[in-house]
Design an enzyme around this catalytic site. Structure first.
Site, PDB file in Angstrom:
ATOM      1  N   ASP A   4     113.631 -38.917  43.714  1.00 38.09           N
ATOM      2  CA  ASP A   4     113.707 -37.464  43.502  1.00 38.09           C
ATOM      3  C   ASP A   4     114.896 -37.081  42.632  1.00 38.09           C
ATOM      4  O   ASP A   4     114.783 -36.275  41.703  1.00 38.09           O
ATOM      5  CB  ASP A   4     113.722 -36.698  44.831  1.00 38.09           C
ATOM      6  CG  ASP A   4     114.837 -37.130  45.775  1.00 38.09           C
ATOM      7  OD1 ASP A   4     115.667 -37.964  45.361  1.00 38.09           O
ATOM      8  OD2 ASP A   4     114.876 -36.643  46.908  1.00 38.09           O
TER       9      ASP A   4
ATOM     10  N   ASP B  68     113.719 -41.987  48.185  1.00 41.78           N
ATOM     11  CA  ASP B  68     114.736 -40.948  48.243  1.00 41.78           C
ATOM     12  C   ASP B  68     115.613 -40.964  46.990  1.00 41.78           C
ATOM     13  O   ASP B  68     116.254 -39.969  46.673  1.00 41.78           O
ATOM     14  CB  ASP B  68     115.606 -41.134  49.495  1.00 41.78           C
ATOM     15  CG  ASP B  68     116.591 -39.993  49.691  1.00 41.78           C
ATOM     16  OD1 ASP B  68     116.171 -38.827  49.591  1.00 41.78           O
ATOM     17  OD2 ASP B  68     117.779 -40.275  49.928  1.00 41.78           O
TER      18      ASP B  68
ATOM     19  N   ASP C  56     116.746 -35.342  54.585  1.00 36.02           N
ATOM     20  CA  ASP C  56     117.346 -36.644  54.888  1.00 36.02           C
ATOM     21  C   ASP C  56     117.929 -36.678  56.296  1.00 36.02           C
ATOM     22  O   ASP C  56     117.806 -37.681  57.007  1.00 36.02           O
ATOM     23  CB  ASP C  56     118.453 -36.965  53.880  1.00 36.02           C
ATOM     24  CG  ASP C  56     117.911 -37.344  52.512  1.00 36.02           C
ATOM     25  OD1 ASP C  56     116.690 -37.541  52.391  1.00 36.02           O
ATOM     26  OD2 ASP C  56     118.714 -37.434  51.564  1.00 36.02           O
TER      27      ASP C  56
ATOM     28  N   ASP D 166     116.720 -31.566  49.813  1.00 39.00           N
ATOM     29  CA  ASP D 166     116.718 -33.018  49.983  1.00 39.00           C
ATOM     30  C   ASP D 166     117.696 -33.446  51.072  1.00 39.00           C
ATOM     31  O   ASP D 166     117.385 -34.301  51.908  1.00 39.00           O
ATOM     32  CB  ASP D 166     117.080 -33.691  48.658  1.00 39.00           C
ATOM     33  CG  ASP D 166     117.121 -35.204  48.759  1.00 39.00           C
ATOM     34  OD1 ASP D 166     116.127 -35.803  49.198  1.00 39.00           O
ATOM     35  OD2 ASP D 166     118.155 -35.805  48.412  1.00 39.00           O
TER      36      ASP D 166
END
Length: 205
Positions: free
Chosen positions: A75, A72, A97, A93
């Protein structure tokens, strides 16, 4: 350039040591992997923890959660390194998440129910864990009305960020300790949320 000023304790001390190496490897090979594709990869690995918990393999679920947490960070690193940061990518994103956060805790709770039965304690702490994670994220989003990221304001920062919460779940999952994981995440999240809420109000009167 690859790191963020809002990194939590685990990201600063552990995750970035791995994610930056992965990012630099991708860049050195000139692989055509976009930040959004990496967000999706991190998401798919993260949600895979749910069925792994259902298979009663908490240690493996914990490992996939931590791998997802590390990726994570990749990115964002790719976005900054390639100058590809965008509001669309940030929104994409962030939403992925949240789905991972919910499904990870759901998987942990279901595993707990399979191991120890459905108890009031399990239900309560599962609810607090999920709501606590969402409240931290919402606080960070809503708090930006004050002009900057809330984590950069005041003294309370880092101890309940997403990387820390997932790392806690990872560690406890290695030993199949589902209830302590839920309790720890709940307490961390709500102490931070309430504390930062009060701190932001006092700082921005």
């Amino acid at each position: 350039m690859l790191r963020k000023s809002t990194d939590g304790w685990v990201s600063s001390l552990i995750n970035r040591r791995f994610s930056t190496k992965i990012t630099k490897f991708i860049l050195s090979r000139n692989w055509n992997i976009t930040p959004n594709q990496m967000s999706l990869i991190s998401f798919l690995i993260g949600v895979s923890a749910l069925p792994i918990y259902l298979l009663k393999l908490p240690w493996l679920a914990g490992i996939t959660i931590q791998i997802s947490s590390v990726l994570d960070g990749v990115d964002g690193e790719l976005a900054r390194a390639k100058d590809m940061s965008s509001n669309w990518g940030g929104f994409f994103d962030t939403m992925l998440d949240r789905f991972v956060d919910i499904l990870v805790i759901l998987g942990l709770a279901i595993y707990g129910a399979m191991e120890g039965g459905v108890t009031i304690s399990l239900l309560i702490w599962s609810l607090f864990a999920i709501s606590g994670c969402l409240m931290v994220s919402y606080l960070h989003s809503a708090g930006k009305v004050f002009g900057t990221h809330p984590a950069l304001m005041g003294r309370l920062s880092g101890f309940a960020s997403r990387d820390v919460r997932l790392f806690v779940i990872f560690i406890f999952s290695l030993f199949g300790m589902y209830l302590p994981a839920l309790v720890f995440v709940s307490i961390l999240s709500y102490i931070y949320t309430v504390g930062k809420f009060v701190e932001l109000l006092l700082l921005n009167r």
